[in-house]
Design an enzyme around this catalytic site. Sequence first.
Site, PDB file in Angstrom:
ATOM      1  N   THR A   1       1.694 -10.687   5.262  1.00  0.00           N
ATOM      2  CA  THR A   1       1.859 -10.476   3.832  1.00  0.00           C
ATOM      3  C   THR A   1       2.969  -9.480   3.528  1.00  0.00           C
ATOM      4  OG1 THR A   1      -0.505 -10.867   3.592  1.00  0.00           O
ATOM      5  CG2 THR A   1       0.611  -9.835   1.740  1.00  0.00           C
ATOM      6  N   VAL A   2       2.886  -8.281   4.118  1.00  0.00           N
ATOM      7  CA  VAL A   2       3.868  -7.251   3.802  1.00  0.00           C
ATOM      8  C   VAL A   2       5.237  -7.610   4.385  1.00  0.00           C
ATOM      9  CG1 VAL A   2       4.456  -4.811   4.026  1.00  0.00           C
ATOM     10  CG2 VAL A   2       2.081  -5.485   3.607  1.00  0.00           C
TER      11      VAL A   2
ATOM     12  N   GLU B   1       6.191   5.743   4.487  1.00  0.00           N
ATOM     13  CA  GLU B   1       5.732   5.759   3.096  1.00  0.00           C
ATOM     14  C   GLU B   1       4.703   4.662   2.830  1.00  0.00           C
ATOM     15  OE1 GLU B   1       4.918   7.319   0.224  1.00  0.00           O
ATOM     16  OE2 GLU B   1       6.959   8.098   0.244  1.00  0.00           O
TER      17      GLU B   1
ATOM     18  N   GLY C   1       0.330   2.315  -0.737  1.00  0.00           N
ATOM     19  CA  GLY C   1       1.226   1.206  -1.085  1.00  0.00           C
ATOM     20  C   GLY C   1       2.534   1.624  -1.730  1.00  0.00           C
TER      21      GLY C   1
ATOM     22  N   GLY D   1      -8.568 -12.167  -2.386  1.00  0.00           N
ATOM     23  CA  GLY D   1      -7.571 -11.662  -1.445  1.00  0.00           C
ATOM     24  C   GLY D   1      -7.428 -10.149  -1.485  1.00  0.00           C
TER      25      GLY D   1
ATOM     26  N   LYS E   1      -5.549   7.641   5.800  1.00  0.00           N
ATOM     27  CA  LYS E   1      -4.506   8.061   4.861  1.00  0.00           C
ATOM     28  C   LYS E   1      -4.642   9.559   4.537  1.00  0.00           C
ATOM     29  CE  LYS E   1      -4.421   3.430   2.807  1.00  0.00           C
ATOM     30  NZ  LYS E   1      -5.030   2.577   1.751  1.00  0.00           N
TER      31      LYS E   1
ATOM     32  N   GLY F   1      -0.982  -4.556  -1.424  1.00  0.00           N
ATOM     33  CA  GLY F   1      -0.406  -5.814  -1.868  1.00  0.00           C
ATOM     34  C   GLY F   1       1.003  -5.995  -1.342  1.00  0.00           C
TER      35      GLY F   1
END
Lengths: 437, 437
Positions: A15-16, A133, A138, A191, A209, A307
Amino acid sequence: MQCSTLGIGLAGVGTVGSGVILALRRNGELIRDRTGGTVEMTVTKALVRDPAKPRAVSLPDETLTTDWHELVEDPAVDIVVELIGGTTDAFDIVAAALRAKKPVVTGNKALLAERGIELFALSREFDTPVHFEAAVAGGIPIIKTVQESFIGNRIHSMSGIINGTSNYILERMTTAGLDFETALAEAQQLGYAEADPALDVNGWDAAHKAILLATLAYGFPIDPEKVHVAGIECVRPIDIDFAKRLGYVVKLLAVVREHPDGSVELRVQPSFIAKSHILASVNGVFNAVAVHGDAAGESLFYGRGAGQDPTASSVVADLVEAARSLRQATGHRGFLPYREGGRLMPIEETETAYYVRFDVTDRPGVIAEIAAALAGAGIGISGTHSPVNPETPDAEFVDMVFLLHTCSFGRLQQTLSEIEQLDCVNSTPVVFRIEKL
Amino acid sequence: MQCSTLGIGLAGVGTVGSGVILALRRNGELIRDRTGGTVEMTVTKALVRDPAKPRAVSLPDETLTTDWHELVEDPAVDIVVELIGGTTDAFDIVAAALRAKKPVVTGNKALLAERGIELFALSREFDTPVHFEAAVAGGIPIIKTVQESFIGNRIHSMSGIINGTSNYILERMTTAGLDFETALAEAQQLGYAEADPALDVNGWDAAHKAILLATLAYGFPIDPEKVHVAGIECVRPIDIDFAKRLGYVVKLLAVVREHPDGSVELRVQPSFIAKSHILASVNGVFNAVAVHGDAAGESLFYGRGAGQDPTASSVVADLVEAARSLRQATGHRGFLPYREGGRLMPIEETETAYYVRFDVTDRPGVIAEIAAALAGAGIGISGTHSPVNPETPDAEFVDMVFLLHTCSFGRLQQTLSEIEQLDCVNSTPVVFRIEKL
């Protein structure tokens, strides 16, 4: 300045990874322009599991490889992007890239939280940067903020909603009254949650994180095994209801705080936070981190925490940083004109709805006259009101406000200047915009 | 790595200038540590109007000068910080520094909006950076976000509350029902507004900032004379009331937006915005900028938009950038351990209030038993509740929740493990934190 194109080795075209390719295709020219021609990038090698698999974003066959050594060692690869996840192969790829003095961009929070100390030591040893980053929140530039913008601040605390999946599930439990299992199933269908949502709902994604943020803010490694983490699996509708009744909302919160004795508190757990706090309004898959620095004071950074596109936004920003360091193009960071013939829209062409206040002499027919002028110009009225002051109900001069539908500012100005000529209108009307944000 | 100390020439030792000196004194060691020893800075020259004037922050006499040439030309000055304001002397200082290849840090939005094009051309010509994070939104790193973090984004729009004085006045008019003049006088008394508040309340301070953001986002110079600006002087209580009644709040809003034809809308004016929008909750002297990028999506950056420390925070961040570029220390940006013996607080020592849910067998005495155990441990109870399910009012197994006063997590855990042994308690209690944020 013209430079040759930098080659990107993209490990992971999920996806990314696809988002990165798309972003570079869409905005590559813009990036080149904004960097004064110093940064042009293209994917020269991509690591995939199955080259034959059809994918949303096509790459030439010769770009694909299933062997990460080939990717890292390819002389056409200048920068390595690690997006395969996990902490084994990903570690080997990042380590090999650093040893080869190829800057690394990664979004892998688990890798950095678990094995970052080793990798950052390699980064120093080979004087080659690791950018990450995309690993936290995100599209929100929270790493850069803590590392660079707040470098002169002692960080008192950081409190964040940094797992979008959990936040989505908790919001659905809150607003739709769903139970945990139903909300999770819904998130998976949309999703927003992985087929294996364990790391999201058990709090560990947020914990990784938070560990990264804390190490940056406080300068010492934090052993994940010593961090206390609780997830949202135990949240039930009764908890949500009870919180609501008391003026709270339930959020999965990561809290990092330095105490006066210098020790650092770090924890992740479902928490009641006051409905009035700004973090309580962070809904759906959004993330937010509130940072309190001794100089900057209270700050909040809000945006899409996951996302394809938001995460790619951060990867691309890191790629540009990496490219700039390779190009030694770090000097000028002021404004660089890159668009010839850019056009500032004349204010007359801008369009919004409006609030207009007239100072009028109160006599029968005033509203009709003003309304007629507006109608003549094709400007719709959504409301009008003339507040009566109870102390002077028969005042001669009164305020009269109109709410107007969207039209161009030019048309409005033209019409208002006509209205200003009416006998009953005593001064220039006052105009505010009604903004659709 | 050890390096000699970099000298700062500080032009202007007013509120922000003093803040910079204080921040460097307070956190200079931290900055050195965080940069791996590459960045140490000290003020070697300071431009003042009257050296004899007593000031809050003392500097050695030999550091003070009334002649800016002396400051810029001093070989002990490596970086020039311009904080005198205005567009004449300030211009000369910045231009001279760039010609001398000394990096510049400035917070002067008027200078950059009016004459930035000339200065940035010099910056390119002499390959010397001008940093200006402090020019827009005080402690919020919005310049870095637009220039670096969102470099891969087409910016659809930026909407901001970027003048704290106006925002404070509007808030007081809204919450305390003050008229404009009274609220302004109050802001002046509190030091939130200058003796000459013209640029703040007439919208031009916000416009200068919006112009800077727009040039960065869209790449072409914008002539301030072509920008439409309205201030808040015309706002009256009747407008505030009317907005309230319709579900809006009045804010001085800067709006920058790119249209599909490529033209850029830029305007500053009092605006009605929906009470439910996150920008509507930005109160007092706080600033916020909502940025919509094509990849990052909707983001919001919130913080203190002015004041000594927040603005100094941005100046110091820029100083570190400038120092790093002078040191060519731009490679490694990963985590750098700088604190030996840093201590992660054991979770047992952390303290909050709690929400605890027990799964109990419903019989007389249950609450008493649990309450007694808590009392025995000295843990206060602020509430308890056992929701009755109307469909099974006589259920044998029920949930029982307790709200507990602040205590250490260790004490809570210890007490809960004792309670878990009670016959009436059927499983491990579920604990959420109640956070004071």
